[in-house]
Design a protein around this motif. Structure first.
Motif, PDB file in Angstrom:
ATOM      1  N   LYS A 135      70.474  78.163 -23.767  1.00 51.46           N
ATOM      2  CA  LYS A 135      70.019  76.765 -23.661  1.00 51.46           C
ATOM      3  C   LYS A 135      68.835  76.660 -22.699  1.00 51.46           C
ATOM      4  CE  LYS A 135      72.810  74.360 -26.264  1.00 51.46           C
ATOM      5  NZ  LYS A 135      72.286  73.801 -27.496  1.00 51.46           N
ATOM      6  N   LEU A 136      68.907  77.380 -21.575  1.00 47.33           N
ATOM      7  CA  LEU A 136      67.798  77.381 -20.623  1.00 47.33           C
ATOM      8  C   LEU A 136      66.549  77.973 -21.268  1.00 47.33           C
ATOM      9  CD1 LEU A 136      66.727  76.872 -17.763  1.00 47.33           C
ATOM     10  CD2 LEU A 136      67.564  79.155 -17.138  1.00 47.33           C
ATOM     11  N   ALA A 137      66.737  79.007 -22.068  1.00 44.77           N
ATOM     12  CA  ALA A 137      65.603  79.638 -22.750  1.00 44.77           C
ATOM     13  C   ALA A 137      64.936  78.677 -23.730  1.00 44.77           C
ATOM     14  CB  ALA A 137      66.054  80.905 -23.464  1.00 44.77           C
ATOM     15  N   GLU A 138      65.695  77.712 -24.254  1.00 44.67           N
ATOM     16  CA  GLU A 138      65.099  76.695 -25.135  1.00 44.67           C
ATOM     17  C   GLU A 138      64.099  75.846 -24.376  1.00 44.67           C
ATOM     18  OE1 GLU A 138      68.250  74.369 -26.819  1.00 44.67           O
ATOM     19  OE2 GLU A 138      68.967  76.013 -28.069  1.00 44.67           O
TER      20      GLU A 138
ATOM     21  N   ARG B 207      82.949  80.876 -33.272  1.00 45.77           N
ATOM     22  CA  ARG B 207      82.119  80.534 -34.431  1.00 45.77           C
ATOM     23  C   ARG B 207      81.105  79.457 -34.069  1.00 45.77           C
ATOM     24  NH1 ARG B 207      80.894  77.927 -39.005  1.00 45.77           N
ATOM     25  NH2 ARG B 207      81.110  78.985 -41.008  1.00 45.77           N
ATOM     26  N   GLU B 208      81.586  78.403 -33.423  1.00 45.75           N
ATOM     27  CA  GLU B 208      80.695  77.305 -33.044  1.00 45.75           C
ATOM     28  C   GLU B 208      79.583  77.788 -32.108  1.00 45.75           C
ATOM     29  OE1 GLU B 208      81.001  73.281 -30.379  1.00 45.75           O
ATOM     30  OE2 GLU B 208      82.695  73.721 -31.705  1.00 45.75           O
ATOM     31  N   GLU B 209      79.949  78.574 -31.102  1.00 47.17           N
ATOM     32  CA  GLU B 209      78.947  79.106 -30.167  1.00 47.17           C
ATOM     33  C   GLU B 209      77.955  80.023 -30.878  1.00 47.17           C
ATOM     34  OE1 GLU B 209      81.676  79.182 -26.090  1.00 47.17           O
ATOM     35  OE2 GLU B 209      81.270  81.053 -27.154  1.00 47.17           O
ATOM     36  N   THR B 210      78.455  80.839 -31.795  1.00 51.64           N
ATOM     37  CA  THR B 210      77.609  81.786 -32.515  1.00 51.64           C
ATOM     38  C   THR B 210      76.601  81.058 -33.396  1.00 51.64           C
ATOM     39  OG1 THR B 210      79.322  83.473 -32.467  1.00 51.64           O
ATOM     40  CG2 THR B 210      77.629  83.706 -34.162  1.00 51.64           C
ATOM     41  N   VAL B 211      77.062  80.073 -34.128  1.00 57.17           N
ATOM     42  CA  VAL B 211      76.168  79.310 -35.003  1.00 57.17           C
ATOM     43  C   VAL B 211      75.120  78.580 -34.161  1.00 57.17           C
ATOM     44  CG1 VAL B 211      76.054  77.348 -36.595  1.00 57.17           C
ATOM     45  CG2 VAL B 211      77.813  79.106 -36.899  1.00 57.17           C
ATOM     46  N   THR B 212      75.550  77.971 -33.066  1.00 56.80           N
ATOM     47  CA  THR B 212      74.620  77.258 -32.181  1.00 56.80           C
ATOM     48  C   THR B 212      73.575  78.221 -31.625  1.00 56.80           C
ATOM     49  OG1 THR B 212      76.311  75.644 -31.582  1.00 56.80           O
ATOM     50  CG2 THR B 212      74.447  75.893 -30.059  1.00 56.80           C
ATOM     51  N   ARG B 213      74.016  79.369 -31.178  1.00 54.78           N
ATOM     52  CA  ARG B 213      73.101  80.371 -30.605  1.00 54.78           C
ATOM     53  C   ARG B 213      72.107  80.861 -31.650  1.00 54.78           C
ATOM     54  NH1 ARG B 213      75.184  86.147 -28.229  1.00 54.78           N
ATOM     55  NH2 ARG B 213      73.139  87.039 -27.867  1.00 54.78           N
TER      56      ARG B 213
ATOM     57  N   LEU C  22      64.968  79.072 -34.222  1.00 56.55           N
ATOM     58  CA  LEU C  22      63.908  78.101 -33.947  1.00 56.55           C
ATOM     59  C   LEU C  22      62.880  78.659 -32.968  1.00 56.55           C
ATOM     60  CD1 LEU C  22      65.976  74.792 -33.627  1.00 56.55           C
ATOM     61  CD2 LEU C  22      64.405  75.419 -35.473  1.00 56.55           C
ATOM     62  N   ARG C  23      63.359  79.340 -31.927  1.00 55.19           N
ATOM     63  CA  ARG C  23      62.450  79.899 -30.934  1.00 55.19           C
ATOM     64  C   ARG C  23      61.605  81.020 -31.529  1.00 55.19           C
ATOM     65  NH1 ARG C  23      67.134  80.040 -27.633  1.00 55.19           N
ATOM     66  NH2 ARG C  23      66.756  82.204 -27.067  1.00 55.19           N
ATOM     67  N   TYR C  24      62.195  81.899 -32.334  1.00 53.19           N
ATOM     68  CA  TYR C  24      61.424  82.992 -32.936  1.00 53.19           C
ATOM     69  C   TYR C  24      60.318  82.430 -33.823  1.00 53.19           C
ATOM     70  CZ  TYR C  24      65.598  85.735 -31.695  1.00 53.19           C
ATOM     71  OH  TYR C  24      66.649  86.311 -31.042  1.00 53.19           O
ATOM     72  N   GLU C  25      60.651  81.388 -34.565  1.00 53.89           N
ATOM     73  CA  GLU C  25      59.663  80.746 -35.444  1.00 53.89           C
ATOM     74  C   GLU C  25      58.552  80.098 -34.621  1.00 53.89           C
ATOM     75  OE1 GLU C  25      57.963  79.797 -39.008  1.00 53.89           O
ATOM     76  OE2 GLU C  25      59.941  80.729 -38.942  1.00 53.89           O
TER      77      GLU C  25
END
Length: 192
Positions: free
Chosen positions: A51-54, A121-127, A133-136
Motif C-alpha cells: 500500500k505504501l508503494a502505491e 485470497r482477499e489479500e492476494t487479489v488486492t496485492r 497497476l503499478r507495473y503498467e
C-alpha cells in the motif's frame, strides 16, 4: 547462466527457484525476500508495504533497479520476482512463469502463513491488482502478457518436485550456442 522465475504469490516460484538454483549451482536472488526485508525494516507487513508503494513509486523503482543490476552484473544467477523476466530482458538465458488458480494459491499462502484461506485470497487479489497497476503505470508492462517467457506452467497440475523436474529438463536441454540471437524478445528495454 541467468535464469528467471516469475509468477504471482503462491504459484510455487520460491520453491522452484530455490531448487533450480541448487541444481545448477546458481546464486538465488529473491525479489520477494528483498521486498519483505524492506517491509520489516519499516515495521510493516508485505500488504501494508505494498500500500505504501502505491503512494511512493520510489520503493518499486529502487527494488526493480537493484534486481535488474544484479541480473546484468553477476554471472550464474537465478533471479526470482514477479518482474524477473522483464527485468533481465535479453540477458536471460531462460525465463519461467509459474501460476495456479487463485484459490489454489490462496490455500498455499494460508498454509504457509497460518491464516484463513479467505483472508489469504482477499489479500492476494488486492496485492496482485495493486502491483499490476503499478507495473503498467511505471513501465508500461502488462503482467498478464506471457509472451516473453520460454516456459509457462500451471503448478496446480504438478507437485513441487515435478515442477522442478520439468524446469530442470528445460534447462538441461537448453543450448545457448544454438540459441545465439535466434529468439530475441522484442521491445524488452525498460529504464528501471
Amino acid at each position: 547462466m541467468l535464469l528467471t522465475v516469475s509468477g504471482p504469490p503462491g504459484s510455487g516460484k520460491s520453491t522452484t527457484a530455490a531448487a533450480l538454483a541448487e541444481a545448477f549451482d546458481l546464486e538465488h536472488i529473491s525479489g520477494g525476500d528483498i521486498f519483505r526485508e524492506l517491509a520489516a525494516e519499516h515495521d510493516m507487513s508485505a500488504v501494508e508495504f505494498n500500500k505504501l508503494a502505491e503512494e511512493d513509486d520510489q520503493i518499486d523503482r529502487d527494488l526493480d533497479r537493484r534486481l535488474r543490476d544484479i541480473a546484468l552484473e553477476r554471472d550464474d544467477v537465478l533471479l526470482e520476482s514477479r518482474l524477473a523476466g522483464w527485468l533481465a530482458g535479453d540477458a536471460a538465458d531462460l525465463r519461467f512463469w509459474l501460476d495456479a488458480p487463485v484459490d489454489v494459491r490462496a490455500e498455499r499462502i494460508a498454509d504457509r502463513e497460518d491464516k484463513d484461506a479467505d483472508i489469504a485470497r482477499e489479500e492476494t487479489v488486492t496485492r496482485e491488482e495493486s502491483e499490476a497497476l503499478r507495473y503498467e503505470e511505471y513501465y508500461d508492462i502488462d503482467i498478464t502478457d506471457l509472451s516473453i517467457y520460454d516456459v509457462a506452467l500451471n503448478t496446480a497440475r504438478w507437485g513441487p518436485e515435478e515442477v522442478t523436474s520439468i524446469c530442470t529438463a528445460v534447462v538441461d536441454s537448453y543450448d545457448p550456442a544454438a540459441d545465439e540471437g535466434k529468439y530475441p524478445v522484442e521491445g524488452v528495454r525498460y529504464d528501471f
